[in-house]
Write a protein that holds these residues in place. Structure first.
Motif, PDB file in Angstrom:
ATOM      1  N   GLY A  61      -5.802   2.750   1.317  1.00  0.00           N
ATOM      2  CA  GLY A  61      -4.244   2.113   0.888  1.00  0.00           C
ATOM      3  C   GLY A  61      -4.138   2.433   2.402  1.00  0.00           C
ATOM      4  O   GLY A  61      -3.478   1.761   3.500  1.00  0.00           O
ATOM      5  N   ASN A  91       1.424   4.089  -2.862  1.00  0.00           N
ATOM      6  CA  ASN A  91       0.727   5.598  -3.043  1.00  0.00           C
ATOM      7  C   ASN A  91       2.161   5.934  -3.359  1.00  0.00           C
ATOM      8  O   ASN A  91       2.214   7.487  -3.559  1.00  0.00           O
ATOM      9  CB  ASN A  91       0.711   5.875  -2.008  1.00  0.00           C
ATOM     10  CG  ASN A  91      -0.035   5.375  -0.916  1.00  0.00           C
ATOM     11  OD1 ASN A  91      -1.524   5.168  -1.659  1.00  0.00           O
ATOM     12  ND2 ASN A  91      -1.097   5.243   0.334  1.00  0.00           N
ATOM     13  N   ASN A 138       0.838  -1.443   0.156  1.00  0.00           N
ATOM     14  CA  ASN A 138      -0.176   0.168  -0.222  1.00  0.00           C
ATOM     15  C   ASN A 138       0.307   1.285  -0.389  1.00  0.00           C
ATOM     16  O   ASN A 138       0.677   2.169  -1.428  1.00  0.00           O
ATOM     17  CB  ASN A 138      -0.547  -0.331   1.686  1.00  0.00           C
ATOM     18  CG  ASN A 138      -2.063  -1.155   0.973  1.00  0.00           C
ATOM     19  OD1 ASN A 138      -1.892  -1.750  -0.393  1.00  0.00           O
ATOM     20  ND2 ASN A 138      -2.717  -1.000   1.728  1.00  0.00           N
ATOM     21  N   LYS A 189      -7.070  11.345  -4.922  1.00  0.00           N
ATOM     22  CA  LYS A 189      -7.391  10.810  -6.200  1.00  0.00           C
ATOM     23  C   LYS A 189      -8.539  11.582  -7.067  1.00  0.00           C
ATOM     24  O   LYS A 189      -8.908  10.974  -6.496  1.00  0.00           O
ATOM     25  CB  LYS A 189      -6.845   9.104  -6.806  1.00  0.00           C
ATOM     26  CG  LYS A 189      -5.177   9.713  -5.922  1.00  0.00           C
ATOM     27  CD  LYS A 189      -4.459   8.297  -5.696  1.00  0.00           C
ATOM     28  CE  LYS A 189      -3.568   7.963  -4.762  1.00  0.00           C
ATOM     29  NZ  LYS A 189      -2.789   7.124  -4.355  1.00  0.00           N
TER      30      LYS A 189
END
Ligand SMILES: Nc1ncnc2c1ncn2[C@@H]1O[C@H](COP(=O)(O)OP(=O)(O)OP(=O)(O)O)[C@@H](O)[C@H]1O
Ligand SMILES: [Mg+2]
Length: 502
Positions: A322, A249, A245, A313
């Motif tokens: 995440g 990112n 995760n 996002k």
């Protein structure tokens, strides 16, 4: 003589009284009727100095002279006037003394209290969201297990190409849904952990190849691993999830390429350590660092990154789960996450996990789902959801097992009384109606037959075992939803385990 004694006595009294404001550890100040500062104690001066000033007035609101005048005019105290200075919050209260036409002011630094209140509010909020998420995910998992199971059953048949294409699509969607519920459960810390004493470097090396593929060619991955670290008591799959995760990112934060450093180190935490986890016991911790050279974050973003569904996002690109997942996992491992980030200067995540006392065990290999052996052992299957129970029975019968079923702990006991010798393995849901839960049932049966193998199955463990159920040998855990082959493999593995200490 009497005069002198009286004067001395008065002087002594005066000094005694003057000592009260003078040696008060909190700032004490006095103002005259025009709002001018006429007295301040040493604590007031020290507090001003600590915030980079020399004037005690700086730790009070800028319109203090007006406050003082108001105070005298109305004869009413003005309480808890806050001033922000140099990242600190100072609260001051003003009390009018009309008899001598002055105003007394008492101040305190309340920064720590405000920080603690904020932390508390934050963790309460996260807990509430977690409970909601866990509730939804739990019911979803049962549904998904049924869908996945029946898919597995029909997919083994010879089917028309169109039908099998559609089934494949359903299967892909189900997997996505399952991964979503899994993340929600991880966030809410209701996922059962399969704890082992792990070498963190080993976990990182395991995911290393996948990481490089995930990052693409424009991002250079380097590993900065400290050798000879103590282990951590952790669930390997969960820790991998955290690393992935964070890496995803980092990749998203470096669209034009950059550098990602994944590192490990040992950190000693003492009482002085300013930790994001108040109450964590001092001691040896292992630190996992994931550092990127990406776009960084502003303070407003940093404030919310661990909230589920917080994302910056575009729609379709991020779900905002995440970091929420990573947060839940790390908290469940009794660790915490620290973040340092500046817009344009990259981001560093530090994950601190308590070190284990014992040396590490080697990680177990990947599950090969393609070759699963069956057997002719007898399994007592306990599950309250009929559709799910039927499906599991059909699957296991295909693998050759004999199945006895029950829909509750109480019913399972009746079945057990009839066939105590035959039953080799108990496969039970953890959460069940009618008083007895899966764990109580298992403990009762194992007591009567110490060689009995047990598999718990659940979406989560809250009702039964609390968040950190640890599994003994001969006892396994099967996370819902599961693929039929995972079910069969877990059954076989469990039956093949040698000893079963109760
Ligand atoms: N390394 C990083 N650099 C810059 N911003 C980051 C970084 N990591 C996280 N963020 C910010 O935190 C937000 C939340 O991250 P999180 O991983 O929880 O969700 P997401 O990446 O948006 O979606 P998902 O992980 O569910 O696909 C991101 O949208 C991004 O704004
Ligand atoms: Mg993400």
């Amino acid at each position: 003589f009497k005069d002198v004694t009286d004067r001395k006595q008065a002087q002594a009294n005066f000094q005694k009284l003057a000592a009260f404001p003078r040696f008060n550890p909190n700032p004490v100040m006095e103002f005259d009727a025009d709002g001018r500062l006429t007295y301040f104690n040493d604590a007031a001066l020290q507090m001003a100095k600590a915030t980079g000033n020399t004037d005690p007035l700086q730790i009070l609101p800028s319109e203090t002279d007006n406050l003082v005048k108001d105070c005298l005019a109305t004869g009413k105290a003005l309480l808890r006037q806050q001033t922000r200075i140099d990242h600190r919050t100072i609260s001051a209260s003003f009390f009018p003394i009309p008899a001598i036409n002055t105003v007394h002011c008492y101040a305190t630094d309340i920064t720590e209290r405000i920080d603690l209140e904020m932390q508390l509010r934050h963790s309460q909020k996260m807990d509430a969201i977690g409970q909601l998420a866990a509730g939804v995910a739990h019911d979803f998992n049962n549904i998904l297990t049924i869908i996945q199971g029946h898919l597995g059953l029909v997919q083994d048949h010879k089917l028309d190409q169109n039908v099998s294409d559609s089934l494949h699509q359903i299967s892909v969607a189900t997997k996505r849904a399952a991964s979503l519920t899994r993340q929600l459960l991880m966030f809410s810390r209701k996922q059962v952990m399969q704890i082992k004493n792990l070498d963190l470097n080993g976990v990182i090396n395991n995911v290393g190849k996948m990481l490089q593929r995930l990052l693409g060619e424009d991002i250079a991955l380097s590993l900065n691993l400290t050798v000879g670290l103590p282990g951590v008591m952790a669930d390997a799959g969960m820790i991998e999830q955290v690393i992935l995760n964070l890496a995803v990112n980092a990749r998203d934060a470096m669209p034009k390429g950059g550098q990602l450093v994944v590192g490990t180190s040992a950190v000693w935490i003492d009482e002085q350590y300013p930790r994001g986890n108040p109450g964590a016991p001092p001691g040896q911790y292992i630190c996992l660092t994931v550092q990127d050279t990406g776009c960084g974050m502003d303070v407003a973003t940093l404030d919310r990154i661990f909230e589920p569904f917080f994302t910056t996002k575009e729609v379709g690109k991020g779900t905002g789960l995440g970091l929420a997942t990573a947060y839940g996992i790390v908290r469940q491992h009794k660790g915490w996450i620290e973040v340092g980030s500046q817009v344009g200067h990259g981001t560093t995540f530090r994950i601190l996990l308590p070190a284990a006392a014992r040396p590490t065990e080697p990680p177990s290999g990947d599950t090969d789902l393609m070759t699963v052996e069956g057997g002719d052992e007898t399994i007592l299957l306990v599950e309250d959801e009929p559709a799910l129970r039927d499906m599991v029975r059909v699957i296991l019968e295909q693998y050759g097992y004999h199945i006895l079923q029950a829909q509750s702990g109480v019913e399972a006991l009746k079945v057990w009384k009839e066939y105590p010798r035959e039953i080799d393995l108990l496969l039970t849901d953890m959460k069940m109606p009618e008083g007895m839960n899966g764990r109580e049932l298992a403990e009762k049966l194992v007591e009567e037959k110490p060689g009995l193998k047990v598999i718990y199955s659940s979406g989560y463990s809250r009702d039964v075992a609390g968040p950190d159920l640890m599994l003994k040998e001969g006892v396994m855990f099967l996370q819902k939803p599961y693929h039929p082959k995972t079910l069969a493999k877990t059954i076989r593995d469990c039956l093949d385990q040698k000893s079963t200490p109760a």
